[in-house]
Design a protein around this motif. Structure first.
Motif, PDB file in Angstrom:
ATOM      1  N   ARG A   7       0.877  -1.176   0.000  1.00  0.00           N
ATOM      2  CA  ARG A   7       0.000   0.000   0.000  1.00  0.00           C
ATOM      3  C   ARG A   7       0.905   1.215   0.000  1.00  0.00           C
ATOM      4  N   VAL A   8       0.712   2.103  -0.966  1.00  0.00           N
ATOM      5  CA  VAL A   8       1.617   3.246  -1.127  1.00  0.00           C
ATOM      6  C   VAL A   8       0.841   4.561  -1.232  1.00  0.00           C
ATOM      7  N   THR A   9       1.525   5.635  -0.861  1.00  0.00           N
ATOM      8  CA  THR A   9       0.972   6.968  -1.102  1.00  0.00           C
ATOM      9  C   THR A   9       1.501   7.525  -2.416  1.00  0.00           C
ATOM     10  N   ARG A  10       2.602   6.897  -2.911  1.00  0.00           N
ATOM     11  CA  ARG A  10       3.105   7.216  -4.248  1.00  0.00           C
ATOM     12  C   ARG A  10       4.067   6.125  -4.671  1.00  0.00           C
ATOM     13  N   ALA A  11       4.152   5.913  -5.986  1.00  0.00           N
ATOM     14  CA  ALA A  11       5.118   4.961  -6.530  1.00  0.00           C
ATOM     15  C   ALA A  11       5.342   5.287  -7.995  1.00  0.00           C
ATOM     16  N   SER A  12       6.565   5.049  -8.450  1.00  0.00           N
ATOM     17  CA  SER A  12       6.876   5.267  -9.864  1.00  0.00           C
ATOM     18  C   SER A  12       7.946   4.291 -10.318  1.00  0.00           C
ATOM     19  N   VAL A  13       7.972   4.071 -11.629  1.00  0.00           N
ATOM     20  CA  VAL A  13       8.953   3.193 -12.273  1.00  0.00           C
ATOM     21  C   VAL A  13       9.706   4.017 -13.296  1.00  0.00           C
ATOM     22  N   VAL A  14      11.031   3.932 -13.245  1.00  0.00           N
ATOM     23  CA  VAL A  14      11.886   4.650 -14.188  1.00  0.00           C
ATOM     24  C   VAL A  14      12.687   3.629 -14.993  1.00  0.00           C
ATOM     25  N   VAL A  15      12.685   3.812 -16.311  1.00  0.00           N
ATOM     26  CA  VAL A  15      13.514   3.011 -17.218  1.00  0.00           C
ATOM     27  C   VAL A  15      14.298   3.980 -18.080  1.00  0.00           C
ATOM     28  N   GLU A  16      15.619   3.823 -18.076  1.00  0.00           N
ATOM     29  CA  GLU A  16      16.506   4.692 -18.858  1.00  0.00           C
ATOM     30  C   GLU A  16      16.215   6.176 -18.605  1.00  0.00           C
ATOM     31  N   ASP A  17      16.129   6.537 -17.328  1.00  0.00           N
ATOM     32  CA  ASP A  17      15.935   7.921 -16.870  1.00  0.00           C
ATOM     33  C   ASP A  17      14.587   8.531 -17.266  1.00  0.00           C
ATOM     34  N   LYS A  18      13.609   7.685 -17.609  1.00  0.00           N
ATOM     35  CA  LYS A  18      12.276   8.181 -17.972  1.00  0.00           C
ATOM     36  C   LYS A  18      11.222   7.475 -17.118  1.00  0.00           C
ATOM     37  N   ILE A  19      10.319   8.263 -16.521  1.00  0.00           N
ATOM     38  CA  ILE A  19       9.215   7.679 -15.760  1.00  0.00           C
ATOM     39  C   ILE A  19       8.253   7.038 -16.751  1.00  0.00           C
ATOM     40  N   ILE A  20       8.038   5.709 -16.584  1.00  0.00           N
ATOM     41  CA  ILE A  20       7.122   5.017 -17.495  1.00  0.00           C
ATOM     42  C   ILE A  20       5.813   4.627 -16.820  1.00  0.00           C
ATOM     43  N   GLY A  21       5.776   4.662 -15.495  1.00  0.00           N
ATOM     44  CA  GLY A  21       4.568   4.365 -14.742  1.00  0.00           C
ATOM     45  C   GLY A  21       4.611   5.098 -13.422  1.00  0.00           C
ATOM     46  N   GLU A  22       3.452   5.653 -13.016  1.00  0.00           N
ATOM     47  CA  GLU A  22       3.435   6.445 -11.785  1.00  0.00           C
ATOM     48  C   GLU A  22       2.026   6.479 -11.222  1.00  0.00           C
ATOM     49  N   ILE A  23       1.930   6.315  -9.897  1.00  0.00           N
ATOM     50  CA  ILE A  23       0.638   6.429  -9.216  1.00  0.00           C
ATOM     51  C   ILE A  23       0.787   7.268  -7.962  1.00  0.00           C
TER      52      ILE A  23
END
Length: 151
Positions: A7-23
């Motif tokens: 359970r998160v208040t925020r989360a993100s995924v970065v691939v090659e210095d670019k955010i590709i998914g974020e909540i």
């Protein structure tokens, strides 16, 4: 399948210095896929993830699901959840599904979660070197191994 759910208040995924998914508020789900997993496994686990009541109500009791709150899901594939460390110090990943099996099942899981949540979910990139940033809320972390439930 193994789902490590946070359970998160925020989360993100970065691939090659670019955010590709974020909540913002929601669930970060790390998903490990085994060679024995099937669409039946996906159906059971996706229903469990969307219905899991781990968000607090006004009395601070865990009574709400991600669907109840119209919160978000960030799904990230993670074959290392199937690490076997019984022998030696280097993990073995022989229980993880090979990409030829895992990729279609991962894509089916995305669709199943979106159908049950009735909106688009965010994802990582299968097989990529990903950097995950998150703020665990609680902390609340739950691990579901479908093999324990004979799914």
């Amino acid at each position: 399948m193994i789902a490590l759910i946070q359970r998160v208040t925020r989360a993100s995924v970065v691939v090659e210095d670019k955010i590709i998914g974020e909540i913002k508020n929601g669930l970060l789900v790390f998903l490990g896929i085994a060679a024995t997993d099937t669409p039946k496994t996906i159906e059971w686990l996706s229903k469990k993830i969307v219905g899991l009541r781990i968000f607090s109500d006004q009395d601070d009791k865990m009574n709400f699901s991600v669907k109840d709150l119209d919160a978000d899901i960030l799904l990230v594939s993670q074959f290392t959840l199937y690490a076997n460390v019984k022998k030696g110090n280097r993990p073995s990943f022989t229980d993880s599904a090979p990409p030829s099996l895992a990729i279609p099942l991962y894509e089916q899981m995305i669709k199943a979660l979106e159908d049950k949540l009735e909106k688009t979910i965010q994802t990582g990139e299968f097989g990529a070197d990903m950097k995950i940033d998150l703020l665990n809320d609680g902390p609340v972390t739950i691990c579901i191994d479908t093999q324990k439930y004979n799914v």
